[in-house]
Design a protein around this motif. Structure first.
Motif, PDB file in Angstrom:
ATOM      1  N   LEU A  56       3.041 -11.317  -5.462  1.00 32.69           N
ATOM      2  CA  LEU A  56       2.360  -9.814  -6.066  1.00 32.69           C
ATOM      3  C   LEU A  56       1.182  -9.988  -5.966  1.00 32.69           C
ATOM      4  O   LEU A  56      -0.046 -11.265  -6.318  1.00 32.69           O
ATOM      5  CB  LEU A  56       2.418 -10.158  -7.696  1.00 32.69           C
ATOM      6  N   VAL A  57       0.143  -9.189  -5.052  1.00 33.92           N
ATOM      7  CA  VAL A  57      -0.715  -9.018  -3.905  1.00 33.92           C
ATOM      8  C   VAL A  57      -2.347  -7.795  -5.382  1.00 33.92           C
ATOM      9  O   VAL A  57      -1.051  -6.990  -4.669  1.00 33.92           O
ATOM     10  CB  VAL A  57      -1.060  -9.561  -3.118  1.00 33.92           C
ATOM     11  N   GLY A  58      -3.143  -8.299  -5.559  1.00 30.17           N
ATOM     12  CA  GLY A  58      -4.108  -7.756  -5.879  1.00 30.17           C
ATOM     13  C   GLY A  58      -3.467  -6.491  -7.561  1.00 30.17           C
ATOM     14  O   GLY A  58      -4.042  -5.387  -7.360  1.00 30.17           O
ATOM     15  N   TYR A  73       4.385  -6.883  -2.946  1.00 23.74           N
ATOM     16  CA  TYR A  73       3.836  -5.980  -3.427  1.00 23.74           C
ATOM     17  C   TYR A  73       2.379  -7.146  -3.164  1.00 23.74           C
ATOM     18  O   TYR A  73       1.648  -7.876  -3.209  1.00 23.74           O
ATOM     19  CB  TYR A  73       4.152  -6.046  -4.643  1.00 23.74           C
ATOM     20  N   ARG A  74       1.409  -5.225  -2.892  1.00 25.63           N
ATOM     21  CA  ARG A  74       0.535  -5.658  -2.855  1.00 25.63           C
ATOM     22  C   ARG A  74       0.057  -3.945  -2.904  1.00 25.63           C
ATOM     23  O   ARG A  74       0.429  -3.387  -2.513  1.00 25.63           O
ATOM     24  CB  ARG A  74      -0.345  -5.704  -0.751  1.00 25.63           C
ATOM     25  N   MET A  75      -1.008  -3.995  -3.709  1.00 28.51           N
ATOM     26  CA  MET A  75      -1.606  -2.880  -4.294  1.00 28.51           C
ATOM     27  C   MET A  75      -2.357  -1.836  -3.008  1.00 28.51           C
ATOM     28  O   MET A  75      -2.186  -0.866  -2.918  1.00 28.51           O
ATOM     29  CB  MET A  75      -2.631  -2.642  -5.307  1.00 28.51           C
ATOM     30  N   GLY A  76      -3.278  -2.104  -2.035  1.00 26.74           N
ATOM     31  CA  GLY A  76      -3.575  -1.371  -0.948  1.00 26.74           C
ATOM     32  C   GLY A  76      -4.923  -1.065  -1.677  1.00 26.74           C
ATOM     33  O   GLY A  76      -4.832  -1.559  -2.469  1.00 26.74           O
ATOM     34  N   GLY A  77      -5.678   0.161  -0.816  1.00 28.98           N
ATOM     35  CA  GLY A  77      -6.361   0.920  -1.510  1.00 28.98           C
ATOM     36  C   GLY A  77      -6.375   1.728  -3.057  1.00 28.98           C
ATOM     37  O   GLY A  77      -5.225   2.082  -3.174  1.00 28.98           O
ATOM     38  N   MET A  78      -7.538   2.584  -2.855  1.00 23.06           N
ATOM     39  CA  MET A  78      -7.062   3.703  -3.972  1.00 23.06           C
ATOM     40  C   MET A  78      -5.942   5.139  -4.088  1.00 23.06           C
ATOM     41  O   MET A  78      -5.961   4.876  -2.808  1.00 23.06           O
ATOM     42  CB  MET A  78      -8.870   4.928  -3.859  1.00 23.06           C
ATOM     43  N   SER A 104      -3.170   4.137  -4.488  1.00 20.41           N
ATOM     44  CA  SER A 104      -1.588   3.468  -3.897  1.00 20.41           C
ATOM     45  C   SER A 104      -0.815   2.682  -5.546  1.00 20.41           C
ATOM     46  O   SER A 104      -1.595   2.907  -6.656  1.00 20.41           O
ATOM     47  CB  SER A 104      -2.026   1.631  -3.271  1.00 20.41           C
ATOM     48  N   LEU A 105       0.274   2.820  -5.439  1.00 17.87           N
ATOM     49  CA  LEU A 105       1.045   2.243  -6.697  1.00 17.87           C
ATOM     50  C   LEU A 105       0.243   0.651  -7.170  1.00 17.87           C
ATOM     51  O   LEU A 105       0.318   0.139  -6.396  1.00 17.87           O
ATOM     52  CB  LEU A 105       2.994   2.341  -6.256  1.00 17.87           C
ATOM     53  N   GLU A 106      -0.068   1.033  -8.419  1.00 18.90           N
ATOM     54  CA  GLU A 106      -0.503   0.034  -9.279  1.00 18.90           C
ATOM     55  C   GLU A 106       0.901  -0.496  -9.887  1.00 18.90           C
ATOM     56  O   GLU A 106       1.958   0.243 -10.925  1.00 18.90           O
ATOM     57  CB  GLU A 106      -1.504   0.722 -10.313  1.00 18.90           C
ATOM     58  N   LEU A 107       1.179  -1.538  -9.944  1.00 17.21           N
ATOM     59  CA  LEU A 107       2.734  -2.141 -10.294  1.00 17.21           C
ATOM     60  C   LEU A 107       2.219  -2.902 -12.015  1.00 17.21           C
ATOM     61  O   LEU A 107       0.827  -3.135 -11.744  1.00 17.21           O
ATOM     62  CB  LEU A 107       2.569  -3.750  -9.776  1.00 17.21           C
ATOM     63  N   ARG A 108       3.113  -2.463 -12.742  1.00 19.60           N
ATOM     64  CA  ARG A 108       2.945  -2.698 -14.125  1.00 19.60           C
ATOM     65  C   ARG A 108       3.756  -3.265 -14.804  1.00 19.60           C
ATOM     66  O   ARG A 108       4.992  -3.687 -14.362  1.00 19.60           O
ATOM     67  CB  ARG A 108       2.586  -0.784 -14.733  1.00 19.60           C
ATOM     68  N   ASP A 109       3.687  -3.437 -16.166  1.00 18.22           N
ATOM     69  CA  ASP A 109       5.232  -4.198 -16.850  1.00 18.22           C
ATOM     70  C   ASP A 109       6.255  -3.477 -16.596  1.00 18.22           C
ATOM     71  O   ASP A 109       7.079  -3.817 -16.823  1.00 18.22           O
ATOM     72  CB  ASP A 109       4.551  -4.604 -18.279  1.00 18.22           C
ATOM     73  N   SER A 110       6.571  -2.445 -16.214  1.00 20.20           N
ATOM     74  CA  SER A 110       7.523  -1.708 -16.415  1.00 20.20           C
ATOM     75  C   SER A 110       8.516  -1.550 -15.283  1.00 20.20           C
ATOM     76  O   SER A 110       9.657  -1.532 -15.249  1.00 20.20           O
ATOM     77  CB  SER A 110       7.197   0.019 -16.582  1.00 20.20           C
ATOM     78  N   ALA A 164       0.926  -1.558  -0.021  1.00 27.04           N
ATOM     79  CA  ALA A 164      -0.154  -0.415  -0.153  1.00 27.04           C
ATOM     80  C   ALA A 164       1.270   1.313  -0.155  1.00 27.04           C
ATOM     81  O   ALA A 164       0.986   2.186   0.632  1.00 27.04           O
ATOM     82  CB  ALA A 164      -0.837   0.262   1.145  1.00 27.04           C
ATOM     83  N   VAL A 165       2.254   1.615  -1.405  1.00 27.84           N
ATOM     84  CA  VAL A 165       2.729   2.163  -0.831  1.00 27.84           C
ATOM     85  C   VAL A 165       2.335   3.505  -1.652  1.00 27.84           C
ATOM     86  O   VAL A 165       1.459   2.948  -2.967  1.00 27.84           O
ATOM     87  CB  VAL A 165       4.076   2.180  -1.569  1.00 27.84           C
ATOM     88  N   THR A 166       2.210   4.618  -1.572  1.00 29.06           N
ATOM     89  CA  THR A 166       1.419   6.178  -2.064  1.00 29.06           C
ATOM     90  C   THR A 166       2.277   6.794  -1.938  1.00 29.06           C
ATOM     91  O   THR A 166       3.302   6.907  -2.258  1.00 29.06           O
ATOM     92  CB  THR A 166       0.100   6.642  -1.201  1.00 29.06           C
ATOM     93  N   GLY A 167       1.909   8.670  -3.196  1.00 31.31           N
ATOM     94  CA  GLY A 167       2.685   8.966  -3.485  1.00 31.31           C
ATOM     95  C   GLY A 167       3.158   8.865  -4.892  1.00 31.31           C
ATOM     96  O   GLY A 167       2.594   7.230  -5.938  1.00 31.31           O
ATOM     97  N   ASN A 168       4.259   8.962  -5.684  1.00 31.28           N
ATOM     98  CA  ASN A 168       4.214   9.089  -7.494  1.00 31.28           C
ATOM     99  C   ASN A 168       5.683   8.793  -7.392  1.00 31.28           C
ATOM    100  O   ASN A 168       6.354   8.831  -8.560  1.00 31.28           O
ATOM    101  CB  ASN A 168       3.849   9.959  -8.181  1.00 31.28           C
ATOM    102  N   HIS A 169       6.391   8.018  -6.360  1.00 26.78           N
ATOM    103  CA  HIS A 169       7.828   8.229  -6.561  1.00 26.78           C
ATOM    104  C   HIS A 169       9.001   6.883  -7.617  1.00 26.78           C
ATOM    105  O   HIS A 169       8.773   7.283  -8.530  1.00 26.78           O
ATOM    106  CB  HIS A 169       8.416   7.996  -4.720  1.00 26.78           C
ATOM    107  N   PHE A 170       7.568   5.629  -7.142  1.00 32.80           N
ATOM    108  CA  PHE A 170       8.085   4.628  -8.628  1.00 32.80           C
ATOM    109  C   PHE A 170       7.214   4.282 -10.088  1.00 32.80           C
ATOM    110  O   PHE A 170       7.483   4.304 -10.346  1.00 32.80           O
ATOM    111  CB  PHE A 170       7.309   3.509  -7.693  1.00 32.80           C
ATOM    112  N   ASP A 171       5.952   5.740 -10.043  1.00 33.58           N
ATOM    113  CA  ASP A 171       6.125   6.111 -10.994  1.00 33.58           C
ATOM    114  C   ASP A 171       6.663   6.617 -12.075  1.00 33.58           C
ATOM    115  O   ASP A 171       6.150   6.830 -12.844  1.00 33.58           O
ATOM    116  CB  ASP A 171       5.108   7.027 -11.135  1.00 33.58           C
TER     117      ASP A 171
END
Length: 391
Positions: free
Chosen positions: A265-267, A234-239, A241-247, A209-216
């Motif tokens: 890799l969860v959520g 990794y787990r996404m968490g709520g609205m 949160s970081l959404e894991l992508r192919d990058s 549930a990491v937020t912010g835009n650092h990893f984006d």
């Protein structure tokens, strides 16, 4: 047979298991110090268990912190290797900057501390009033725990650093804690990193549930430079949160994640089958995989067939978002791939699956799997599985 009647070696193992169970996070709440009650059962258990039980401490309130600072002697403080703390995070910008909480004094007394878990403070102390302090109290998470680079002078470096905070909590990391010796890192909330840091010792990375835009904005391998991960969770968490992508998978596949053996890799709702297949094909030493996928409008298959032949435990779940139609045909094809995993020469020893009943029961698939796993000696379970990997 009572506990005292068991062999001493077995009792020591029970004490270790008891402490490990006690320190598990339940409902996001910081554990307490009730584990110390075990030492009061009898004299024998007190003598045997106390040295182990005193290696862990949980400081949840300012009252507990003050008692630890002023009433716990140095001999007990020195044996603490694992601490759960509620970080106030406030620092007063006086001519000599100082934290509002006394937590930094407690951490300074723990000279042998190796594992630090940080929680949100729910019962702190009131900051000083008056014109002198008006507008001069700011949030600096690490400076509140280790002011004046206090962590830099530690004879025993911190090796496990875990943030267990809410998604709205902002943490500026590695300003006062050196990252060089960090082996296990768990991140949550809004994390801010310095431009360049040496994570050469990092082997386990958890993003929960990491937020912010650092990893984006930055790739994983550009943030955790020089690391060679063995575990990534990794787990996404709520609205928000970081959404894991192919990058992100690409930075694992070609950079810091080529040595991964445990992966969770969860959520995941943004990953594609091609991205997963490219990653799994690279991770030839993968022994543990927990994958929870959420489909939206499409689902690519083919990523299960390329899993490492060394895979020992496979946990898989697939659902769809509420506004999307379930992709039954594609999920049936995934079941075909799972069946090929069961039929391998060296199949996983344990499998835990959460799939739709209509997919499992179609064409007698589940009955067939029960026969196959019994013949192959595989522990197969169905239903919701836990996310203990994120602890």
């Amino acid at each position: 047979m009572g506990l005292i009647e068991l062999p001493a070696e077995l009792r020591l193992n029970i004490y270790e298991y008891f402490l490990l169970r006690h320190t598990r996070i339940k409902g996001g709440n910081q554990p307490n110090n009730s584990h110390l009650a075990l030492a009061r059962v009898c004299r024998t258990i007190h003598i045997e268990a106390t040295p182990l039980l005193h290696t862990y401490i949980s400081l949840r309130t300012e009252h507990q912190i003050s008692k630890f600072v002023y009433h716990v002697d140095a001999s007990r403080c020195n044996v603490v290797t694992w601490a759960d703390v509620a970080n106030d995070g406030r620092v007063m910008l006086t001519p000599q900057s100082s934290p509002v909480s006394r937590l930094f004094l407690a951490l300074r007394k723990m000279t042998g501390l190796k594992c630090l878990r940080v929680f949100d403070c729910k019962s702190g102390v009131r900051a000083p009033d008056g014109p002198r302090f008006h507008g001069r109290v700011i949030l600096k998470s690490e400076e509140a725990m280790f002011p004046d680079d206090g962590a830099m002078a530690r004879s025993t470096p911190i090796e496990t650093y875990k943030l267990c905070v809410s998604p709205t909590t902002r943490s500026t990391l590695f300003t006062n804690i050196p990252p060089t010796h960090i082996c296990t890192l768990r991140l949550s909330g809004d994390c801010i990193f310095p431009d360049a840091s040496d994570f050469s010792s990092l082997r386990e990375l958890i993003l929960d549930a990491v937020t912010g835009n650092h990893f984006d904005r930055r790739a994983l391998d550009s943030t955790f430079t020089s690391s060679r991960l063995e575990t990534f969770c990794y787990r996404m968490g709520g609205m928000g949160s970081l959404e894991l992508r192919d990058s992100h998978l690409e930075s694992l596949r070609t950079g810091i994640g080529t040595t991964i053996r445990r992966l969770a890799l969860v959520g995941c709702s943004r990953l594609t089958g091609n991205g997963l297949a490219a990653l799994f094909d690279q991770l030839r030493n993968l022994t543990y995989l927990a994958l929870d996928m959420i489909t939206v409008r499409q689902l690519q298959v083919g990523f299960i067939r390329v899993l490492s032949p060394k895979l020992e435990l496979f946990k898989f779940a697939i659902t769809n978002v509420s506004y999307a139609q379930p992709l039954i045909a594609e999920e049936v094809m995934l079941c075909d791939e799972i069946e090929s995993l069961i039929d391998r020469d060296q199949p996983p020893q344990s499998m835990h699956l959460k799939l739709r009943d209509e997919v499992l029961q179609s064409s007698g698939r589940w009955a067939k799997w029960e026969t196959m796993v019994k013949h192959r000696g595989i522990d197969l379970r169905t239903g919701v599985w836990g996310t203990e990997e994120l602890q």
